[in-house]
Design a protein around this motif. Structure first.
Motif, PDB file in Angstrom:
ATOM      1  N   TYR A  83     119.907 -77.608  -3.367  1.00 56.56           N
ATOM      2  CA  TYR A  83     120.297 -77.557  -4.696  1.00 56.56           C
ATOM      3  C   TYR A  83     119.118 -77.992  -5.879  1.00 56.56           C
ATOM      4  CZ  TYR A  83     122.836 -79.539  -8.820  1.00 56.56           C
ATOM      5  OH  TYR A  83     123.353 -79.668 -10.105  1.00 56.56           O
ATOM      6  N   THR A  84     119.184 -77.078  -7.007  1.00 58.40           N
ATOM      7  CA  THR A  84     118.269 -77.679  -8.116  1.00 58.40           C
ATOM      8  C   THR A  84     119.139 -77.928  -9.232  1.00 58.40           C
ATOM      9  OG1 THR A  84     116.346 -76.393  -7.042  1.00 58.40           O
ATOM     10  CG2 THR A  84     116.421 -76.837  -9.565  1.00 58.40           C
ATOM     11  N   PRO A  85     119.089 -79.167  -9.980  1.00 57.46           N
ATOM     12  CA  PRO A  85     119.858 -79.443 -10.865  1.00 57.46           C
ATOM     13  C   PRO A  85     119.557 -79.004 -12.155  1.00 57.46           C
ATOM     14  CG  PRO A  85     118.446 -81.324 -10.365  1.00 57.46           C
ATOM     15  CD  PRO A  85     118.397 -80.267  -9.278  1.00 57.46           C
ATOM     16  N   GLU A 101     122.043 -74.597 -13.241  1.00 56.49           N
ATOM     17  CA  GLU A 101     121.956 -75.199 -11.822  1.00 56.49           C
ATOM     18  C   GLU A 101     121.806 -74.027 -10.806  1.00 56.49           C
ATOM     19  OE1 GLU A 101     125.097 -78.140 -10.961  1.00 56.49           O
ATOM     20  OE2 GLU A 101     126.535 -76.802 -11.731  1.00 56.49           O
ATOM     21  N   PHE A 102     121.380 -74.473  -9.767  1.00 54.02           N
ATOM     22  CA  PHE A 102     121.132 -73.198  -8.672  1.00 54.02           C
ATOM     23  C   PHE A 102     121.236 -74.034  -7.204  1.00 54.02           C
ATOM     24  CE2 PHE A 102     117.016 -73.348 -10.761  1.00 54.02           C
ATOM     25  CZ  PHE A 102     116.151 -73.396  -9.420  1.00 54.02           C
ATOM     26  N   TRP A 103     121.289 -72.935  -6.565  1.00 55.27           N
ATOM     27  CA  TRP A 103     121.142 -73.286  -5.142  1.00 55.27           C
ATOM     28  C   TRP A 103     120.213 -72.200  -4.223  1.00 55.27           C
ATOM     29  CZ3 TRP A 103     123.382 -77.149  -1.850  1.00 55.27           C
ATOM     30  CH2 TRP A 103     123.225 -76.881  -0.463  1.00 55.27           C
ATOM     31  N   HIS A 104     119.510 -72.564  -3.265  1.00 52.96           N
ATOM     32  CA  HIS A 104     118.574 -71.670  -2.751  1.00 52.96           C
ATOM     33  C   HIS A 104     119.009 -71.455  -1.055  1.00 52.96           C
ATOM     34  CE1 HIS A 104     115.099 -70.801  -5.496  1.00 52.96           C
ATOM     35  NE2 HIS A 104     116.042 -70.504  -5.884  1.00 52.96           N
ATOM     36  N   ILE A 105     119.410 -70.473  -0.785  1.00 51.47           N
ATOM     37  CA  ILE A 105     119.682 -69.862   0.548  1.00 51.47           C
ATOM     38  C   ILE A 105     118.300 -69.074   1.149  1.00 51.47           C
ATOM     39  CG2 ILE A 105     120.831 -68.723   2.313  1.00 51.47           C
ATOM     40  CD1 ILE A 105     123.277 -69.336   0.612  1.00 51.47           C
ATOM     41  N   GLY A 106     117.599 -69.520   2.073  1.00 46.35           N
ATOM     42  CA  GLY A 106     116.602 -68.724   2.609  1.00 46.35           C
ATOM     43  C   GLY A 106     116.828 -67.907   3.922  1.00 46.35           C
ATOM     44  N   ILE A 178     123.793 -69.061  -9.054  1.00 46.51           N
ATOM     45  CA  ILE A 178     123.624 -69.881 -10.120  1.00 46.51           C
ATOM     46  C   ILE A 178     124.720 -70.073 -10.987  1.00 46.51           C
ATOM     47  CG2 ILE A 178     122.301 -69.705 -12.336  1.00 46.51           C
ATOM     48  CD1 ILE A 178     120.510 -67.414 -11.194  1.00 46.51           C
ATOM     49  N   HIS A 179     124.674 -71.375 -11.489  1.00 47.11           N
ATOM     50  CA  HIS A 179     125.836 -71.500 -12.652  1.00 47.11           C
ATOM     51  C   HIS A 179     125.370 -71.917 -13.755  1.00 47.11           C
ATOM     52  CE1 HIS A 179     128.550 -74.995 -13.926  1.00 47.11           C
ATOM     53  NE2 HIS A 179     129.206 -73.824 -14.432  1.00 47.11           N
ATOM     54  N   TYR A 180     125.846 -71.189 -14.721  1.00 50.37           N
ATOM     55  CA  TYR A 180     125.583 -71.530 -16.040  1.00 50.37           C
ATOM     56  C   TYR A 180     126.799 -72.014 -16.872  1.00 50.37           C
ATOM     57  CZ  TYR A 180     122.190 -67.590 -15.375  1.00 50.37           C
ATOM     58  OH  TYR A 180     121.082 -66.778 -14.840  1.00 50.37           O
ATOM     59  N   PRO A 181     126.566 -73.191 -17.295  1.00 54.37           N
ATOM     60  CA  PRO A 181     127.836 -74.090 -17.610  1.00 54.37           C
ATOM     61  C   PRO A 181     128.389 -73.463 -19.179  1.00 54.37           C
ATOM     62  CG  PRO A 181     125.959 -75.420 -18.080  1.00 54.37           C
ATOM     63  CD  PRO A 181     125.522 -74.094 -17.406  1.00 54.37           C
ATOM     64  N   PRO A 182     129.530 -74.087 -19.424  1.00 52.62           N
ATOM     65  CA  PRO A 182     129.886 -73.508 -20.860  1.00 52.62           C
ATOM     66  C   PRO A 182     129.020 -74.274 -21.763  1.00 52.62           C
ATOM     67  CG  PRO A 182     131.814 -74.399 -19.338  1.00 52.62           C
ATOM     68  CD  PRO A 182     130.571 -74.594 -18.545  1.00 52.62           C
ATOM     69  N   ARG A 192     120.448 -69.451 -21.792  1.00 54.51           N
ATOM     70  CA  ARG A 192     120.954 -69.591 -20.448  1.00 54.51           C
ATOM     71  C   ARG A 192     119.568 -69.210 -19.331  1.00 54.51           C
ATOM     72  NH1 ARG A 192     127.310 -67.972 -20.211  1.00 54.51           N
ATOM     73  NH2 ARG A 192     127.925 -69.957 -20.455  1.00 54.51           N
ATOM     74  N   ALA A 193     118.961 -68.238 -19.580  1.00 53.98           N
ATOM     75  CA  ALA A 193     117.646 -67.988 -18.868  1.00 53.98           C
ATOM     76  C   ALA A 193     116.616 -67.416 -19.858  1.00 53.98           C
ATOM     77  CB  ALA A 193     118.139 -67.144 -17.609  1.00 53.98           C
TER      78      ALA A 193
END
Length: 317
Positions: A83-85, A101-106, A178-182, A192-193
């Motif tokens: 997780y990256t906050p 915020e996002f998560w990485h699966i390798g 990836i989650h972009y919050p409200p 957002r990016a």
């Protein structure tokens, strides 16, 4: 090319009705990437149930309390796994971090692999049932689809069809939910990016049907690209741009904040960043060098070294 980014049916490549239709698909795909660096791929064969299951699992994780999510944040790991906050990743040359915020699966590799020192084992949140099954299932499905796209591109630039196969089979690829919050305040200074190019060979974005993705045309105009629900967006990254000596451009893109009430809704997306093997040497291909397009990168670099350079630029390491 029109001002509309093309969407192509990949069955014309993998299940062609004729050799001429297959050749035409390769030509059209190559032309789309030369012009845009982006294309939509439909009839890709990835089950909607897998995509929906993965999205449900990822949404459930991002809904967890912050302290639970932070259990999976690896300090000093550069976001490579887990997780990256919020407030960490920052587009190159941007003043402000992205709103995500996002998560990485390798890739799962044997821990005695020669790549084990640069490809850490995955983390899996125990709080969300199905996260590992759906998350890694989607990783493998997008990895396989990316290999098909690379095979078609190899033909387009006069390489053997399987040129990329043994150069990406242990690639340091990443699936990034990836989650972009409200957005609840009107004066947010960042998007957002932020405008950026991707680092890797190609990126496959599943679930790009939400509005917000914009692609910068050669004329400098921002062109919205909201794909149909059954379409995966595939774009060129900087590594392939460098390898092909800019025959395939790595196009600048961004995710903008939507207007009005749409901004108050969360946005989720799941890109897959397809990378070469860490020890692959990125050296401009002879078939992409000519008198009119001389070699822009006379100094080769390994995929791992290039990745580290770029991760420092975007403040992940």
């Amino acid at each position: 090319m029109s001002s509309r980014i093309p969407t192509l049916d990949i069955r014309r490549y993998s299940e062609p009705s004729s050799s001429s239709d297959r050749d035409a698909f390769v030509a059209e795909l190559g032309a789309a990437y030369r012009e845009w660096g982006f294309a939509g791929i439909r009839n890709h064969g990835i089950p909607q149930s897998l995509i929906d299951g993965a999205y449900d699992a990822f949404k459930a994780f991002f809904a967890l309390p912050a302290d639970v999510k932070m259990k999976y944040h690896v300090k000093g790991g550069g976001g490579a796994r887990g997780y990256t906050p919020f407030g960490v990743e920052t587009a190159k040359d941007s003043k402000y971090p992205d709103l995500k915020e996002f998560w990485h699966i390798g890739r799962e590799i044997p821990r005695d692999s020669k790549y084990a020192d640069v490809m850490a084992p995955n983390l899996w949140p125990t709080e969300v049932a199905g996260f590992q099954r759906y998350g890694y299932g989607l990783f493998e499905a997008l990895d396989a689809l990316g290999s098909r796209v690379l095979r078609a591109l190899a033909l387009h630039i006069e390489l053997p069809e399987t040129y990329f196969d043994d150069k990406t089979n242990f690639g340091n690829s990443i699936l990034r939910p990836i989650h972009y919050p409200p957005i609840t305040t009107p004066d947010v200074p960042n998007v957002r990016a932020g405008a950026h190019e991707d680092i890797n060979l190609i990126t496959l974005l599943v679930g790009a049907s939400a509005q917000g993705l914009e692609v910068k045309s050669r004329k400098g105009e921002w062109v919205p690209f909201t794909a149909d629900a059954d379409t995966i967006v595939v774009n060129i990254g900087d590594m392939l741009q460098r390898l092909t000596n800019h025959v395939y451009p790595s196009t600048t893109h961004r995710v903008v904040n939507p207007p009005g009430e749409e901004a108050r809704k969360p946005r989720y997306s799941v890109p897959f960043f397809l990378h070469p093997n860490p020890d692959f040497i990125i050296d401009a291909l002879p078939s992409c060098i000519s008198a009119g397009n001389p070699n822009r990168y006379p100094k080769p670099i390994s995929a791992h070294e290039y990745l580290q350079e770029r991760l420092r630029e975007i403040k992940l390491i």
